[in-house]
Motif scaffolding. Structure first.
Motif, PDB file in Angstrom:
ATOM      1  N   ASP A  86     -10.092 -17.889 -30.931  1.00 61.07           N
ATOM      2  CA  ASP A  86      -9.120 -17.729 -32.009  1.00 61.07           C
ATOM      3  C   ASP A  86      -9.809 -18.047 -33.335  1.00 61.07           C
ATOM      4  O   ASP A  86      -9.820 -19.187 -33.790  1.00 61.07           O
ATOM      5  CB  ASP A  86      -7.932 -18.660 -31.787  1.00 61.07           C
ATOM      6  CG  ASP A  86      -6.769 -18.338 -32.704  1.00 61.07           C
ATOM      7  OD1 ASP A  86      -6.930 -17.500 -33.610  1.00 61.07           O
ATOM      8  OD2 ASP A  86      -5.702 -18.939 -32.506  1.00 61.07           O
ATOM      9  N   GLY A  88      -9.169 -16.782 -36.380  1.00 62.23           N
ATOM     10  CA  GLY A  88      -8.314 -16.803 -37.573  1.00 62.23           C
ATOM     11  C   GLY A  88      -7.737 -18.196 -37.730  1.00 62.23           C
ATOM     12  O   GLY A  88      -8.323 -19.187 -37.294  1.00 62.23           O
ATOM     13  N   LEU A  89      -6.570 -18.289 -38.320  1.00 61.60           N
ATOM     14  CA  LEU A  89      -5.872 -19.563 -38.388  1.00 61.60           C
ATOM     15  C   LEU A  89      -5.490 -19.961 -36.974  1.00 61.60           C
ATOM     16  O   LEU A  89      -5.101 -19.110 -36.160  1.00 61.60           O
ATOM     17  CB  LEU A  89      -4.621 -19.444 -39.261  1.00 61.60           C
ATOM     18  CG  LEU A  89      -4.846 -19.119 -40.735  1.00 61.60           C
ATOM     19  CD1 LEU A  89      -3.517 -18.881 -41.428  1.00 61.60           C
ATOM     20  CD2 LEU A  89      -5.632 -20.224 -41.414  1.00 61.60           C
ATOM     21  N   GLY A  91      -3.877 -20.573 -33.731  1.00 62.42           N
ATOM     22  CA  GLY A  91      -2.609 -20.148 -33.161  1.00 62.42           C
ATOM     23  C   GLY A  91      -2.058 -18.835 -33.674  1.00 62.42           C
ATOM     24  O   GLY A  91      -0.998 -18.400 -33.245  1.00 62.42           O
ATOM     25  N   ASP A  92      -2.790 -18.157 -34.590  1.00 64.70           N
ATOM     26  CA  ASP A  92      -2.251 -16.900 -35.129  1.00 64.70           C
ATOM     27  C   ASP A  92      -2.558 -15.692 -34.247  1.00 64.70           C
ATOM     28  O   ASP A  92      -2.098 -14.598 -34.501  1.00 64.70           O
ATOM     29  CB  ASP A  92      -2.736 -16.654 -36.558  1.00 64.70           C
ATOM     30  CG  ASP A  92      -4.240 -16.387 -36.655  1.00 64.70           C
ATOM     31  OD1 ASP A  92      -4.939 -16.416 -35.617  1.00 64.70           O
ATOM     32  OD2 ASP A  92      -4.704 -16.163 -37.786  1.00 64.70           O
ATOM     33  N   ARG A  93      -3.357 -15.899 -33.196  1.00 64.12           N
ATOM     34  CA  ARG A  93      -3.721 -14.848 -32.228  1.00 64.12           C
ATOM     35  C   ARG A  93      -4.442 -13.680 -32.892  1.00 64.12           C
ATOM     36  O   ARG A  93      -4.340 -12.548 -32.453  1.00 64.12           O
ATOM     37  CB  ARG A  93      -2.492 -14.398 -31.441  1.00 64.12           C
ATOM     38  CG  ARG A  93      -1.873 -15.502 -30.620  1.00 64.12           C
ATOM     39  CD  ARG A  93      -0.696 -15.071 -29.799  1.00 64.12           C
ATOM     40  NE  ARG A  93       0.345 -14.354 -30.517  1.00 64.12           N
ATOM     41  CZ  ARG A  93       1.321 -14.917 -31.233  1.00 64.12           C
ATOM     42  NH1 ARG A  93       1.385 -16.212 -31.353  1.00 64.12           N
ATOM     43  NH2 ARG A  93       2.230 -14.171 -31.825  1.00 64.12           N
ATOM     44  N   ILE A  94      -5.173 -13.957 -33.968  1.00 62.58           N
ATOM     45  CA  ILE A  94      -6.024 -12.969 -34.639  1.00 62.58           C
ATOM     46  C   ILE A  94      -7.461 -13.435 -34.460  1.00 62.58           C
ATOM     47  O   ILE A  94      -7.762 -14.607 -34.711  1.00 62.58           O
ATOM     48  CB  ILE A  94      -5.687 -12.831 -36.130  1.00 62.58           C
ATOM     49  CG1 ILE A  94      -4.247 -12.351 -36.300  1.00 62.58           C
ATOM     50  CG2 ILE A  94      -6.648 -11.862 -36.812  1.00 62.58           C
ATOM     51  CD1 ILE A  94      -3.767 -12.345 -37.734  1.00 62.58           C
ATOM     52  N   THR A  95      -8.330 -12.532 -34.019  1.00 62.50           N
ATOM     53  CA  THR A  95      -9.708 -12.918 -33.761  1.00 62.50           C
ATOM     54  C   THR A  95     -10.678 -11.843 -34.230  1.00 62.50           C
ATOM     55  O   THR A  95     -10.356 -10.651 -34.216  1.00 62.50           O
ATOM     56  CB  THR A  95      -9.932 -13.214 -32.256  1.00 62.50           C
ATOM     57  OG1 THR A  95     -11.279 -13.629 -32.061  1.00 62.50           O
ATOM     58  CG2 THR A  95      -9.660 -11.988 -31.385  1.00 62.50           C
ATOM     59  N   THR A 178      -4.517  -9.637 -32.076  1.00 60.75           N
ATOM     60  CA  THR A 178      -5.129  -8.670 -32.982  1.00 60.75           C
ATOM     61  C   THR A 178      -6.632  -8.895 -32.986  1.00 60.75           C
ATOM     62  O   THR A 178      -7.089 -10.024 -33.169  1.00 60.75           O
ATOM     63  CB  THR A 178      -4.590  -8.828 -34.419  1.00 60.75           C
ATOM     64  OG1 THR A 178      -3.171  -8.635 -34.392  1.00 60.75           O
ATOM     65  CG2 THR A 178      -5.232  -7.825 -35.364  1.00 60.75           C
TER      66      THR A 178
END
Length: 192
Positions: A86, A88-89, A91-95, A178
């Motif tokens: 992870d 990104g931030l 817990g935002d599920r953006i990598t 994402t």
């Protein structure tokens, strides 16, 4: 429930008793090598056989065959994007990682398959029931790094297959992640 099939080898013409523990569950006259189907309840069974000839002589009991019947599908497992994937931030599920890892808990020693938009992208095994630090719950930890994914949004689901071949139902709500591996365009500066 489908019968469990066994081959019992005994002297031709002898009467054979198949036992579950000390209880006789099947009796037949041997033809030498016989295929028998037993309907067994879920759980562990200690099966053995002995044969009796026409004179009443009883053979020694066969070695016990330990059979575990499991017809119950394992529980589904909720995947999470591994903290190491992870980017990104939190817990935002953006990598920005195209081969992210997912983690979860599932039935110990089972196989977990990870699907992205319905396509199988990775699979692995669940650890023993000691691997999650919660002894006795029958669950272990799993971590699976998936195949490379192109940039985009993906719906991630998993399925669990236990050692008996039972497969879990899919989760109703998939994990949405994402993948974004493209760096932003270089900014420019000019005097005003």
């Amino acid at each position: 429930a489908n019968p469990v099939q066994f081959i019992v080898t005994a002297d031709v013409g002898t009467t054979v008793h198949i036992k579950d523990g000390n209880t006789i569950v099947d009796t037949f006259v041997s033809t030498g090598a016989d295929t028998r189907g037993l309907t067994l309840a879920e759980g562990t069974h200690l099966l053995s056989a002995e044969s009796i000839d026409a004179a009443g002589n009883i053979s020694h009991q066969s070695e016990e065959l330990v059979v575990t019947v499991d017809r119950t599908a394992p529980g589904a497992t909720a995947p999470s994007l591994a903290a190491t994937s992870d980017t990104g931030l939190g817990g935002d599920r953006i990598t920005s990682i195209s081969q992210p890892a997912f983690v979860g808990r599932a039935e110990a020693n089972a196989k977990v398959r990870v699907f992205a938009d319905g396509v199988l992208v990775g699979e692995g095994l669940v650890g023993s029931d000691e691997s999650d630090g919660q002894l006795g719950d029958g669950l272990g930890l799993w971590e699976i790094t998936v195949e490379p994914l192109a940039d985009g949004v993906y719906q991630i689901i998993t399925e669990v297959e236990d050692l008996a071949g039972n497969v879990s139902a899919p989760l109703a709500v998939p994990l949405e992640i994402t993948i974004d591996t493209i760096s932003p365009q270089r900014p420019t500066m000019d005097l005003v």
